[in-house]
Design an enzyme around this catalytic site. Structure first.
Site, short mmCIF file in Angstrom:
data_model
loop_
_atom_site.label_atom_id
_atom_site.label_comp_id
_atom_site.label_asym_id
_atom_site.label_seq_id
_atom_site.Cartn_x
_atom_site.Cartn_y
_atom_site.Cartn_z
N ASP A 37 -14.42 21.88 -4.93
CA ASP A 37 -13.42 21.78 -5.97
C ASP A 37 -13.25 20.03 -6.55
O ASP A 37 -13.51 19.24 -5.58
CB ASP A 37 -12.12 22.13 -5.21
CG ASP A 37 -10.70 21.90 -5.94
OD1 ASP A 37 -10.58 22.69 -6.99
OD2 ASP A 37 -9.93 21.01 -5.65
N GLU A 61 -17.66 21.90 -9.11
CA GLU A 61 -16.66 21.83 -10.37
C GLU A 61 -16.66 20.32 -10.92
O GLU A 61 -15.96 19.47 -10.18
CB GLU A 61 -15.23 22.22 -9.91
CG GLU A 61 -14.21 22.08 -11.18
CD GLU A 61 -12.87 22.42 -10.73
OE1 GLU A 61 -11.85 23.16 -11.40
OE2 GLU A 61 -12.45 21.93 -9.58
#
Length: 717
Positions: free
Chosen positions: A367, A405
């Protein structure tokens, strides 16, 4: 599970390695990092509530470098404990030591108990006191003891590595389905014996195999405060809490709320055991498990947030601070981990190795991964010496699937710039596919680039499989909502609709929200299918949002991070279109698995004049004449492979169009989004094929072509 604390054994200094609690036959070794603490205290507990049964003071004799350590004889597996750190209270200098706060061990493999108070002062939410001449004021020292109200860390023995054999699917054959470990089975319609749990997810493995998944990607499973109150639903008056779990409190402990008995004694240890059972069941079925991991921030929030662990142990070492007192907020969640610090870097690497080796997971999705490439000032470095490169070059982790990401909440976007070991979420793919099928002008060439492997984005990558392609994910509209709503409907999140992205490239097909209008519903289904065709024929690694195959809706909410209820949970009964969508997804994954032409790892270059490469040819309504003009709404492509060819036609125009077909093969219609998958799709020997408005067609030719003296494609006039 109760553990009795012996009082007759004298502790010894112990060793600074390994960090965390280590259970031995003679007792337990404890070690914790803190560079700026002046003393540490270890509290031992017999139960999940009440005061410590024994407290052990650590002084400089228990310190090696920046690690505090002690060995306590006689302690056994399952011992509850917590840390208290003494040192300066000087928020202006980034130092926030408070011995009144019981702190979690960052290396604990499990926690025990529950958070039993929402009183801010108990958790150490620090108040501001006015300072003359300074806006905002200073932070006040909290004198309330948090021990009676917070969870305890558990000292546990390593469990058996009984997680089966890793399937190790090659990237070219990987199909990822993203699911919430709780929400995927929490709905009563799931029909599982233990809804919302790791064990309940095991019962859905046959479904994921049936739709062609090779891997499931789980939203965060690190322990977090799932009862954290974040607001009130203005429509139902229900209390809203953290559902997604992007607020980790420990990087080693699996979330105990997903255990079969999340409230009873031993829930933390049960979570460890049952998570391993999930991994073993997936591996036995040939299914990989990828974890969505959050190493960019913690659940301690901003400078006014709670003190659970890192802030109290060594605030300035663990977090990026500005002017001492303020937290850099590159995560958008209140704080940012200082990933360049040696202790944080070691913590993350140790955590990843633990989940890979001890828990058996097959890969990780990082993330806001750009934060892992920032330096000590919080600026992007990205090169050698960063945590990103340490992960990519680690001999254990480099053998797992790594997905990033490649952006963060400060607007830093580095898609394509991460080490080659990382596949990366391709946000350009998501946006361009949505805009092309919505009918936006100027996107014919863009969708061709995405289908060809996004070489313009991932030019430095060794393989097109490093492009992690997706149309929808947990963050945003579901596929059904993407074609049913033109704007977000987030009122239920209690933020007056301010949260969630307003730039969704969505289209409601003529009616905002749910409707019984047959033509609108048919168009929505067709548009959703069109985008799925683009997803599964494109070069790269496809990811499907779990529940899209069941035509799941969130009623237009594109940010349900706080909705732990039926709005977010997967409804397995589904709409009337659910069975059709499930069949359709299975047909596309089956097609991709069957034809190597759809799994090529080289990306196509659309920057030059040669659009007829040997394994991917671009066409238009007429063969060999692709139309990438600003007004074009059509793309056709031929994928060549040793086991057969695939011809894809995308028509985003408002009218039906006739497309020429290559005359050198006998083509069979495998997919037509304008027709249900239950229809018999006949072979086509015509020189041209009529493709309906807003639809996509996939044709196949399994037999090898006859010998030819020319490499050019043959078309009828």
């Amino acid at each position: 599970m109760e553990s009795s604390v012996p009082r007759s054994f004298a502790p010894t200094p112990g060793s600074p390695w390994p960090l965390g609690p280590t259970v031995t036959a003679d007792g337990i070794q404890f070690a914790v990092f803190s560079r700026h603490a002046t003393a540490m205290r270890l509290d031992l507990f017999d139960s999940d509530s009440g005061p410590a049964n024994r407290s052990i003071a650590l002084d400089l004799g228990n310190r090696s470098g920046d690690v505090w350590h002690v060995f306590v004889p006689g302690l056994t597996d399952g011992q509850r404990f917590g840390w208290r750190a003494e040192g300066p209270w000087s928020p202006l200098d980034g130092l926030r030591f408070n011995p009144n706060k019981l702190l979690l061990d960052p290396y604990a493999r499990a926690f025990s108990g529950a958070f039993r108070s929402k009183n801010d002062a108990v958790y150490g939410h620090d108040r501001r006191a006015a300072i003359p001449g300074e806006g905002g004021g200073d932070l006040q020292f909290s004198s309330l003891d948090s021990a009676p109200y917070v969870v305890r860390s558990l000292a546990t023995r390593p469990g058996p590595r009984d997680t089966g054999v890793l399937p190790k699917h090659p990237w070219s054959r990987t199909v990822v389905v993203e699911v919430h470990p709780h929400g995927v089975t929490a709905h009563a319609s799931s029909g599982v014996s233990r809804p919302g749990t790791y064990l309940g997810l095991i019962e859905k493995i046959p479904h994921f195999l049936a739709i062609g998944a090779t891997a499931i990607e789980l939203l965060p499973v690190f322990e977090f405060d799932g009862d954290e109150v974040v607001g009130t639903d203005p429509e139902t008056s229900a209390t809203l809490s953290n559902y997604w779990g992007y607020s980790p409190l420990g990087f080693f402990a699996p979330e105990s709320r997903y255990a079969s008995d999340p409230t009873g004694p031993g829930a933390g240890l049960r979570a460890v055991t049952e998570f391993r059972q999930l991994i073993r069941a997936c591996h036995d079925a040939g299914l990989e498990v990828i974890l969505d991991v959050v190493y960019n921030h913690t659940g301690e929030g901003s400078e006014l947030g709670p003190t659970y662990a890192f802030r109290g142990l060594d605030n300035s070492s663990y977090y990026l601070l500005e002017q001492g007192r303020w937290y850099r907020n590159a995560s958008g969640c209140g704080n940012t981990l200082r990933c360049s610090h040696p202790a944080v870097r070691q913590l993350v690497l140790d955590s990843l190795r633990y989940w890979a080796l001890e828990m058996g997971v097959d890969g990780f999705r990082f993330d806001l991964a750009t934060i892992l490439g920032r330096d000590s000032r919080g600026e992007w470095q990205g090169g050698e010496g960063t945590l990103l490169h340490a992960i990519a070059e680690d001999p254990i982790l480099s053998g797992r699937k790594l997905i990033a990401e490649s952006w963060d909440a400060e607007g830093l976007v580095k898609v394509g710039a991460l080490p080659d070991a990382f596949a990366e979420w391709n946000g350009r793919f998501r946006d361009d596919v949505r805009r092309f099928f919505r009918g936006d002008a100027g996107f014919a060439r863009e969708i061709a680039r995405r289908i060809g492997g996004s070489q313009d984005v991932f030019r430095a990558k060794s393989s097109a499989t490093r492009s992690l392609n997706f149309v929808t994910c947990h963050d945003g509209f579901t596929l059904r909502d993407l074609v049913s709503y033109s704007r977000k409907h987030n009122r239920r999140n209690g933020e007056e609709g301010r949260d969630g992205s307003s730039d969704n490239h969505a289209d409601n097909c003529g009616v905002e929200g749910e409707t019984d209008h047959a033509a609108v519903r048919a168009l929505r289904l067709r548009q959703a299918k069109n985008m799925l065709v683009a997803l599964f024929v494109s070069r790269g690694t496809p990811m499907l949002l779990g529940g899209d195959e069941l035509w799941r809706t969130q009623q237009g909410n594109n940010n349900p991070w706080c909705q732990d209820n039926g709005l977010s949970w997967v409804d397995w009964t589904g709409a009337p279109e659910a069975a059709e969508m499930t069949r359709f997804v299975a047909s596309l994954t089956g097609l991709r698995a069957r034809f190597a032409a759809l799994r090529q790892e080289n990306a196509a270059d659309l920057s030059g004049a040669d659009l007829q490469a040997h394994d991917l040819e671009w066409h238009g309504i007429r063969g060999g004449q692709p139309d990438f003009s600003h007004l074009s709404r059509t793309v056709a492509a031929r994928f060549r492979g040793a086991d057969g060819d695939v011809y894809v036609i995308l028509n985003a125009w408002k009218d039906a169009l006739d497309f020429e077909l290559p005359a050198d093969r006998a083509w069979t219609i495998a997919v037509d989004t304008a027709r249900p998958t239950t229809d018999e799709l006949a072979g086509s020997a015509n020189p041209a094929l009529r493709v309906k408005a807003h639809s996509a067609v996939v044709l196949t030719a399994a037999e090898p072509p006859p010998p030819s003296n020319s490499g050019a494609p043959a078309f009828t006039a």
